[in-house]
Every structure is written in structure tokens, then in C-alpha cells.
Design an enzyme around this catalytic site. Structure first.
Site, PDB file in Angstrom:
ATOM      1  N   GLU A 179      43.293  41.029  25.952  1.00 31.36           N
ATOM      2  CA  GLU A 179      42.217  41.144  26.816  1.00 31.36           C
ATOM      3  C   GLU A 179      40.990  41.854  25.748  1.00 31.36           C
ATOM      4  OE1 GLU A 179      40.321  42.277  30.860  1.00 31.36           O
ATOM      5  OE2 GLU A 179      42.228  42.958  30.561  1.00 31.36           O
ATOM      6  N   GLU A 278      38.166  40.100  38.667  1.00 28.45           N
ATOM      7  CA  GLU A 278      38.479  41.658  38.887  1.00 28.45           C
ATOM      8  C   GLU A 278      37.363  42.375  38.797  1.00 28.45           C
ATOM      9  OE1 GLU A 278      41.867  43.726  35.999  1.00 28.45           O
ATOM     10  OE2 GLU A 278      39.835  42.938  34.915  1.00 28.45           O
TER      11      GLU A 278
END
Length: 303
Positions: A179, A278
Site C-alpha cells: 500500500e 477505509e
């Protein structure tokens, strides 16, 4: 120490397993076309603090997946409760964070020579949790950029560490997703093309990109073009609008177009992804929670 961001309001609440309602007959009012994955703590104003109740609320609203960054830190009994409830509700589990040394905020840095051994141990621990909770994807974030080392050396160090971790996951047919983050300019991994380079170098089906659109919008922009460029190495998506890190429609990003593009590519390629929500609401508020859900309803209707 640079720390990894987490969803800060992931209240566990009381599990109340014995008092949990029957889930086998639960049916959603709708089912979103995409595998959208909320977090625990995202809808507590509606569902309350109990984990089972939160998951049932998500399923009733049409969500078919869950994300839980903190899964490795949860007691085994809680992990088993979540896994059992997801199975009963027909929901999938998305990513959790590979916690290095038992701490999900500790990142491996690209210059430390003992990283492969440390990282491999964390990956082995993650495999044990993944088997328990029926997970496939684990989030991994390389650490800070090291000014004293040339970027090529740091990249090679990161590849060595990631190859060692990929060997662990590949044996179990699991996937670590890398990520890029926008939390600090000191972080080593910041763009999708850089993650693409790492994945191609590691050359393993167990090493893919976590394409978090919230972070990538800030670090690079051109989200749709970047999806096309890195498509073969993307393993997972996350989202949040910019600025504010709230739900789609609260900021500058055209998530209607982005999701439509991703959905078309999925149909053309026959691939499927989980899309991790998220983002906020960051406090228990029914109006905010409902606005969040309805933003996805509107996008879903246009897909």
C-alpha cells in the site's frame, strides 16, 4: 517513528456471543454489485457496539465484505467469532494489516539488514491468523525513505524483503498487498507505479498492489489512468474522498466515474476485487452513517 494510519474508531464493544440473534436466515434489502467492505466501528450509531450486531447490520444494508486492520491484535476468541459470523452471513473478509513484532503500526524500513528475518516471522504469524479467519489478503507497507542510501539500493532492499515474505504467502495461496501511503513524505512507497515496479520485481502471485485511491489521489492523481497502467498487479482496492477522508461525494473525487471504470474492467477481465471503505464517519452519528451508505447506493445504481 513513522506510524501507519489505522481506522481510529474501531470499537470492539461487547461480543455478546450467547445473546447473538440467529443469522442463518438473514437477507439483505439489497446487495451491492461491488464487494464493498466497511470496518467495524463504522455504523455503531445504528448497530451498537456488539461485533455480531454490527456485521448483521452491514449484511442487512447489502454489504458483502468486511475489513479489519486490527485482526492480528484481536484475541483468538474474537477472531473466531468474526469468522463464524461472516460465514453465516455469506460475507467475505478483506485485508488485515501484517503486524511486525505484534505491532501493526511498526513498519519495516528499506535499509535494515535484519528485515527479511523480522518480516518473514510477521508473515508467518499473519498466515496463522488468515487460516483462522478465512482471509486471503494482508496489507504490507514498506517503511521510511532513507536519505543516506541511493533510491536504487533502497528499492533492491525492499525487493529482497518482499520476496522473502512472498515465499511464505505463496505456499499458502495467500496474497500480501503493498500500500502506497500519503501520511508522510518520508514514507518509501508513495505511488502506484512504484508499487507496480516492486510487484513485477518480486514476481510472485503473492505480492500485489493495494490501490488505495484516497492516498493515491494526494500523491499522484490520475486515478483512472493509473488503474489502467497497473491493472495486472492490482490485488485490492480501498477508497476515501479527498479532502477529509470521508465517503464518496464529500470531496473532489468523482467516484461514480472511477467505480464505473473499475467495474467495466472487472467485467472485461473476469477479475473480482474487494473495495475497502477505509474512511469515516469518524463518530457515531446516524445521519452521517446513513449518508455514507446512501452515497454507495447512488453509485451502485449507476454501475
Amino acid at each position: 517513528m513513522i506510524t501507519r494510519r489505522t481506522l481510529v474508531h474501531t470499537a470492539l464493544g461487547a461480543l455478546a456471543v450467547g445473546a447473538a440473534p440467529s443469522l442463518s436466515g438473514a437477507s439483505a434489502k439489497r446487495r451491492f454489485k461491488l464487494k464493498l467492505a466497511p470496518h467495524l466501528g463504522q455504523f455503531t450509531a445504528h448497530a451498537g457496539a456488539g461485533v455480531v450486531d454490527q456485521l448483521k447490520f452491514m449484511a442487512d444494508e447489502g454489504f458483502t465484505a468486511l475489513e479489519d486492520n486490527s485482526m492480528m491484535q484481536r484475541p483468538i476468541a474474537e477472531q473466531e467469532t468474526i469468522a463464524r459470523t461472516l460465514e453465516q452471513l455469506g460475507m467475505s473478509l478483506g485485508v488485515f494489516v501484517v503486524a511486525v513484532g505484534g505491532n501493526q503500526n511498526k513498519l519495516f524500513t528499506t535499509g535494515e539488514k535484519d528485515n527479511p528475518k523480522t518480516f518473514v516471522k510477521a508473515c508467518q504469524d499473519a498466515v496463522a491468523v488468515a487460516k483462522r479467519v478465512n482471509a486471503k489478503w494482508m496489507t504490507v507497507v514498506p517503511g521510511v525513505f532513507t536519505p543516506r542510501l541511493p533510491i536504487g539500493i533502497q528499492t533492491a532492499n525492499a525487493i529482497d524483503v518482499l520476496r522473502a515474505g512472498a515465499e511464505v504467502f505463496e505456499r499458502e495461496k495467500l496474497v500480501m498487498v503493498l500500500e502506497p501511503l500519503a501520511d508522510s513524505p518520508d514514507l518509501f512507497l508513495r505511488t502506484a507505479d512504484q508499487a507496480y515496479e516492486l510487484c513485477r520485481a518480486v514476481n510472485s502471485p503473492a505480492c500485489k498492489i493495494l490501490f488505495d485511491m484516497y492516498h493515491l489521489q494526494q500523491n499522484q492523481g490520475s486515478i483512472i489512468a493509473s488503474i489502467d497502467q497497473t491493472w495486472s498487479e492490482i490485488g485490492y482496492f480501498q477508497m476515501g474522498d479527498v479532502p477529509g477522508r470521508l465517503w464518496p461525494g464529500t470531496g473532489e473525487m468523482n467516484y461514480g466515474n472511477i467505480f464505473k471504470h473499475a467495474a467495466n474492467k472487472m467485467r472485461e477481465s473476469g477479475r473480482e476485487f474487494i473495495f475497502g471503505m477505509e474512511h469515516g464517519p469518524w463518530k457515531a452519528d446516524k445521519a452521517g452513517e446513513r449518508a455514507c451508505i446512501e452515497s454507495y447506493v447512488a453509485i451502485d445504481a449507476a454501475l
